[in-house]
Design a protein around this motif. Structure first.
Motif, PDB file in Angstrom:
ATOM      1  N   ILE A 116       0.842  -1.206   0.000  1.00  0.00           N
ATOM      2  CA  ILE A 116       0.000   0.000   0.000  1.00  0.00           C
ATOM      3  C   ILE A 116       0.873   1.251   0.000  1.00  0.00           C
ATOM      4  O   ILE A 116       0.586   2.243  -0.683  1.00  0.00           O
ATOM      5  CB  ILE A 116      -0.952  -0.012   1.204  1.00  0.00           C
ATOM      6  CG1 ILE A 116      -1.922  -1.180   1.074  1.00  0.00           C
ATOM      7  CG2 ILE A 116      -1.711   1.286   1.305  1.00  0.00           C
ATOM      8  CD1 ILE A 116      -2.905  -1.303   2.196  1.00  0.00           C
ATOM      9  N   GLY A 117       1.972   1.228   0.764  1.00  0.00           N
ATOM     10  CA  GLY A 117       2.841   2.399   0.823  1.00  0.00           C
ATOM     11  C   GLY A 117       3.443   2.717  -0.534  1.00  0.00           C
ATOM     12  O   GLY A 117       3.432   3.866  -0.984  1.00  0.00           O
ATOM     13  N   ALA A 118       3.944   1.666  -1.218  1.00  0.00           N
ATOM     14  CA  ALA A 118       4.550   1.909  -2.526  1.00  0.00           C
ATOM     15  C   ALA A 118       3.517   2.448  -3.505  1.00  0.00           C
ATOM     16  O   ALA A 118       3.785   3.379  -4.267  1.00  0.00           O
ATOM     17  CB  ALA A 118       5.166   0.614  -3.053  1.00  0.00           C
ATOM     18  N   ASN A 119       2.321   1.858  -3.475  1.00  0.00           N
ATOM     19  CA  ASN A 119       1.273   2.326  -4.379  1.00  0.00           C
ATOM     20  C   ASN A 119       0.908   3.776  -4.127  1.00  0.00           C
ATOM     21  O   ASN A 119       0.722   4.559  -5.054  1.00  0.00           O
ATOM     22  CB  ASN A 119       0.021   1.464  -4.213  1.00  0.00           C
ATOM     23  CG  ASN A 119      -0.081   0.425  -5.292  1.00  0.00           C
ATOM     24  OD1 ASN A 119      -0.442   0.720  -6.414  1.00  0.00           O
ATOM     25  ND2 ASN A 119       0.304  -0.778  -4.969  1.00  0.00           N
ATOM     26  N   THR A 120       0.774   4.132  -2.847  1.00  0.00           N
ATOM     27  CA  THR A 120       0.412   5.505  -2.526  1.00  0.00           C
ATOM     28  C   THR A 120       1.486   6.462  -3.005  1.00  0.00           C
ATOM     29  O   THR A 120       1.188   7.527  -3.570  1.00  0.00           O
ATOM     30  CB  THR A 120       0.214   5.668  -1.009  1.00  0.00           C
ATOM     31  OG1 THR A 120      -0.699   4.680  -0.564  1.00  0.00           O
ATOM     32  CG2 THR A 120      -0.306   7.041  -0.668  1.00  0.00           C
ATOM     33  N   THR A 121       2.737   6.089  -2.812  1.00  0.00           N
ATOM     34  CA  THR A 121       3.830   6.958  -3.227  1.00  0.00           C
ATOM     35  C   THR A 121       3.799   7.191  -4.725  1.00  0.00           C
ATOM     36  O   THR A 121       3.853   8.333  -5.195  1.00  0.00           O
ATOM     37  CB  THR A 121       5.180   6.336  -2.841  1.00  0.00           C
ATOM     38  OG1 THR A 121       5.138   5.947  -1.485  1.00  0.00           O
ATOM     39  CG2 THR A 121       6.301   7.302  -3.075  1.00  0.00           C
ATOM     40  N   ILE A 122       3.705   6.101  -5.477  1.00  0.00           N
ATOM     41  CA  ILE A 122       3.699   6.249  -6.926  1.00  0.00           C
ATOM     42  C   ILE A 122       2.461   7.019  -7.371  1.00  0.00           C
ATOM     43  O   ILE A 122       2.531   7.851  -8.283  1.00  0.00           O
ATOM     44  CB  ILE A 122       3.746   4.871  -7.615  1.00  0.00           C
ATOM     45  CG1 ILE A 122       5.029   4.154  -7.245  1.00  0.00           C
ATOM     46  CG2 ILE A 122       3.647   5.022  -9.117  1.00  0.00           C
ATOM     47  CD1 ILE A 122       6.260   4.814  -7.770  1.00  0.00           C
TER      48      ILE A 122
END
Lengths: 880, 110
Positions: A116-122
């Motif tokens: 979820i963190g990576a997705n939010t960042t991108i």
């Protein structure tokens, strides 16, 4: 709540309309019965009592109706609060259960946080670059207008065409013409070369921005013969160069030896289209080439009227051009006008890269979800007894599903919160990354939209990995499970589901890894492609000559010739020369190439024209294929029109014959070809090859970039060259000094960054998938422990046992590899715009990916199998 | 035994019901009896209207209801005040007292 001495009936679940009506009837009946009792006690007969009670009560029908309309609302509220209470209870239970198995919770939350963190960042990068509209009012009305060649491609705009549009079009609220300029700013000490924009007075109107201080341009400013010597500074320049002092308004600065009054400051972020730091009026004096319908040099931005469309404006401008056709030069007969959205222009080029990143990171999240689902399935097997008990005690299937789902959502929310914290940290770093992929992009931030996305993603994730275990828990086989404590349950359903998840994970990993592989090969191909010149030990820099002090071609030529001689005399310099289009810097002119008389569609090439001084091609280290390079004898005013062309031009125009001494038409002029050189990189190593013509500087002395080949370190020459320039003219600045091998390496940075990111995601995916595969194998082995031990006890070879288990895992993996390969081929087609000299179906990449994933996955399978072989049958069976 | 007109009671039905339930839960009949006995028969509400009022007050959230068994083992709906209802009772009492005092002042002076 309850009166003393009253027993409470079981709370009814929820009442239908008929039940509510019955309730009201019962309530009234109770009242009547009580009243009748009381009246009878005071002596009345039953009939009289009933009559009186009914009379006293009044209209029962009306009363019932009046009560019913309130009851419906009351019942609705009751239902909602019950549901809320149940969900809260489920969430509390879920949290408690998670607390009891902290290991599982930690692993699951970590995986979810990563995904979820990576997705939010991108997504925040996506949001900043693609979705957030330009910060101008009503950006959908902003357009760029340009002239179109016969083949439909975009060309710059001529002053005359702009004036036609401005005069005759009705569809624009405002339309402005602009051009990039470089001026030397005179100050204390060295002059500085600045980039800026010359624009007609209505540019700010088009954009819809106002000045921070002072004023914008007024009509006076760009009128021919009016007071044109004004300038507007950007806030960045004002603060960095002039100390942010408001007193600068109405004082003068010297730009290109012209004194200009500062009339306004433009706020930060108001100009998004380049590194421009000032704005001066663009004056179109009638009768000059700039105001004519050819040459083409400008850009035009416009703001459409509120209810017009791009298609409408396009149609109108084209009809205007057709009506005025007689006034246009002959070669523009088949040209047209194009209108396109300005936000789209800004965003369009970066879209593929960002979407690719988003796709990659979504795949990682999917794999993480699959892993968590797999873990939950394993756990639900352990919880079978508890769930069976619940069902036996009266929980409906719906209730159980809701409970399991709520637990999953609790897990997802915890993971999402951790992921958001992760995103918070990485968003800080993100501008560095996005700058590398999409230069000039706005900085990503965690604004409302991104947070909303994160929340939605969290909930979706929870549903995604929760649905499988929830459905599995729905119908426990009560009898069997409760009877022998669930030990003999084969967990067939869970195993099948887990198997499917593993296959999906392996497939997605193959897709990601092969994408990374293709990008890697593209990068390698780009990095090793031949630039056509020798980039090491070459210094390049730009010089722009003020038009006020260099008004004639002669003065400009004199400057360049003198500078060239002086720089050549600096110790350590081998060759020096100037060109308008230096590799990796842009510049030059797009022109048609054809042989005299052969103007058919197939005979004409679109290429680039580069004006160069003698020594330029030598300084770059280009390879001469035939003929000779340009000399000083060629570089004189009114000299012969000679040209050196590149191999692409030679092959395109002359099939087999030698181009030397033949004539080619470029930019409408005839040139005699004296030499052919190998293709030299223009802007990027991976761009398509273009025809190039190098013609003498004397035909267009203006602003040039100088290249200097040296034996020493290129940057060490800058001081000496600055001295030489200052000796020639202290008002001229040296700008943008760079070593060409650095410039070449920098041009690879976007590719390199993209590869790093996608590679990182692919590694994450591989790790997660292997963890998943290991977990599923371990679970399977654990479940079948008894069976394995029995086999061994009955005399089966350990190797056979291990082999049996391994086969199961390898079969899953193989299915995943096959599915993944198919997926990779599909995805590679989508990537084709990012690839360079590597086919989407490259066998090396595909086989390499399959080999890597297959090997690592096999190891992941093998470990539990090995452990299984080591089971001691006696003790295992005894302990059960 | 005179019956006051319905229109006069519109505003005060709520007050009477809330007051009736102040000392504990009760069913609709007990509320009716409370009002009758406490006012010595002067005030008697039409029961259909009383029950409509009870349901209205529940919809407003001032009272809550629960089915139970009465003293003589009959199924009955018991009402009780909520926290909001207690606040509302206080406000209505003070408002009515002020109103009555004002009317008194007018009719007392001759």
């Amino acid at each position: 709540m309850r009166p003393r001495g009253v027993r409470r009936l079981f709370a009814f679940r929820s009442r239908t309309r008929d039940e509510l009506r019955t309730d009201i009837r019962d309530e009234f009946q109770f009242h009547l019965d009580m009243r009748v009792d009381e009246l009878m006690r005071s002596g009345l007969s039953e009939a009289d009592a009933r009559a009186q009670a009914a009379r006293e009560f009044g209209d029962q029908q009306a009363g019932a109706v009046g009560c019913a309309q309130h009851d419906a609302r009351i019942e609705q509220r009751r239902r909602l609060s019950e549901l809320a209470g149940a969900i809260k209870q489920d969430a509390a239970i879920g949290l408690r259960l998670l607390g009891r198995s902290p290991g599982f919770a930690a692993v699951a939350i970590l995986m979810l946080a990563l995904g979820i963190g990576a997705n939010t960042t991108i997504f925040s990068a996506l949001d900043a670059v693609l979705l957030r509209p330009l910060p101008y009012p009503e950006p959908a009305r902003l357009v760029e207008v340009f002239e179109r060649l016969e083949n439909g491609s975009r060309n710059s705009v001529s002053g005359g065409a702009y004036l036609d549009w401005k005069k005759h079009s009705t569809q624009f609220e405002a339309i402005a013409i602009l051009d990039r300029v470089t001026y030397n700013l005179r100050g204390n000490g060295m002059p500085e070369q600045l980039r800026g924009i010359a624009a007609s007075h209505d540019l700010l109107q088009v954009l819809g921005v106002g000045p921070l201080l002072g004023r914008g341009f007024i009509e006076e400013d760009d009128r021919p013969g009016g007071r044109n010597d004004v300038v507007i500074l950007t806030e960045e320049l004002w603060r960095s160069r002039f100390g942010g002092d408001a007193a600068i308004l109405n004082t003068s600065i010297i730009l290109d030896e012209v004194s200009r009054t500062v009339v306004g400051i433009l706020p930060r972020g108001a100009w998004l289209f380049g590194e421009d730091q000032f704005f001066v009026p663009l004056v179109l004096t009638p009768g000059t080439p700039r105001a004519a319908r050819s040459p083409h040099w400008a850009m035009v931005f416009g703001r459409l009227e509120p209810d017009t469309t791009i298609e409408g404006a396009d149609a109108e401008l084209n009809s205007i051009k057709r009506q005025l056709l007689s006034e246009y030069p002959r070669f523009k007969e088949k040209w047209s006008v194009g209108v396109r959205s300005l936000p789209e222009l800004v965003v369009g080029t970066s879209r593929p890269s960002l979407l690719m990143l988003f796709g990659a990171v979504s795949l990682v999240l999917l794999i993480a979800c699959a892993n968590v689902a797999s873990l939950l399935l394993a756990r639900s097997h352990q919880r079978q007894r508890e769930i069976a008990l619940r069902a036996a005690l009266g929980a409906t299937a719906g209730r159980i599903v809701r409970q399991v789902l709520t637990e999953s959502i609790v897990l997802a929310v915890l993971g999402g919160a951790a992921g958001l914290a992760l995103a918070f940290g990485s968003v800080r770093l993100l501008p560095y990354v996005t700058e590398l992929i999409v230069p000039g992009a706005p900085a990503p931030e965690l604004d409302g939209r991104v947070l909303g996305f994160s929340l939605a993603l969290t909930l979706l994730t929870g549903l995604a990995f929760g649905i499988l275990p929830a459905l599995h828990a729905r119908r426990p086989d009560l009898n069997d499970t409760l009877k022998d404590g669930g030990k003999s349950a084969t967990a067939g359903g869970q195993q099948r589901a887990q198997g499917t998840l593993v296959i999906v994970e392996v497939a997605l990993t193959v897709v990601l890894l092969s994408a990374a592989g293709l990008l890697m090969r593209s990068l390698a191909n780009t990095a090793t492609s031949d630039p056509g010149f020798e980039p090491s030990r070459v210094l390049a820099f730009d010089v722009s000559l003020p038009s006020a002090t260099y008004q004639t071609d002669e003065t400009r030529m004199a400057f360049w010739t003198a500078l060239r001689a002086r720089v050549a005399a600096v110790p350590g310099v081998d060759h020096t020369g100037e060109g308008m289009a230096v590799p990796f810097s842009g510049g030059g002119f797009g022109e048609y190439f054809f042989l005299p008389g052969r103007t058919g569609e197939n005979d004409v090439m679109l290429g680039r024209l580069n004006y160069v001084s003698p020594g330029y091609l030598e300084a770059l280290g280009t390879r001469l294929i035939a003929g000779r390079l340009l000399t000083e004898a060629d570089n004189v005013a009114k000299g012969p029109r000679v040209a050196v062309i590149n191999q692409t031009a030679a092959r395109g125009l002359f099939d087999a014959s030698s181009p030397i001494a033949q004539t080619v038409v470029v930019a409408g002029q005839r040139w005699q070809i004296v030499g052919v050189v190998a293709d030299v990189t223009d802007r990027q190593l991976d761009a398509a090859r273009r025809a190039f013509a190098y013609v003498p500087q004397s035909f267009n002395p203006g602003n040039y970039s100088m290249v200097v080949r040296t034996r020493l370190d290129p940057s060490s020459l800058v001081t000496s060259i600055l001295r030489e320039i200052a000796r020639l003219d202290p008002g001229v600045a040296l700008a943008n000094p760079r070593a060409l091998d650095d410039a070449m390496a920098r041009s690879l940075t976007p590719r390199r960054t993209m590869l790093t990111l996608v590679g990182a995601f692919a590694s994450c995916a591989l790790t997660l998938a292997c963890i998943g595969l290991y977990g599923v194998m371990a679970f399977s082995v654990n479940i079948r422990r008894r069976e394995i031990c029995i086999r061994v006890a009955l005399g089966a070879e350990r190797a056979a046992v291990v082999g049996h288990i391994l086969t199961h895992g390898v079969r899953l993996m193989a299915a995943g590899l096959v599915l993944g390969t198919a997926g990779a081929l599909v995805v590679a087609r989508l990537l084709s715009s990012e690839l360079y000299q590597v086919s989407s179906y490259d066998p090396l990449v595909i086989s390499g990916t399959v080999a890597v994933v297959g090997t690592i996955a096999t190891v992941a399978c093998w470990m539990p199998a090995w452990r299984a072989a080591g089971f001691d049958p006696i003790s295992s069976l005894r302990n059960n | 035994m005179s019956h006051t007109t319905l229109s006069l009671l519109q505003g005060t039905v709520d007050l009477l019901i809330l007051k009736a339930l102040q000392n504990g839960p009760g069913h609709g009949y007990s509320v009716s009896r409370f009002v009758r006995e406490r006012t010595d028969g002067v005030l008697q509400m039409e029961d259909a209207a009383l029950y409509q009022a009870l349901h209205r007050l529940e919809d407003k959230g001032w009272i809550s209801s629960e089915w139970g068994l009465s003293e003589n083992n009959r199924r009955a709906k018991y009402y009780s005040l909520t926290a909001a209802g207690k606040r509302q009772l206080r406000e209505e009492v003070s408002a009515f007292t002020r109103y009555a005092a004002a009317i008194f002042k007018v009719i007392e002076t001759t």
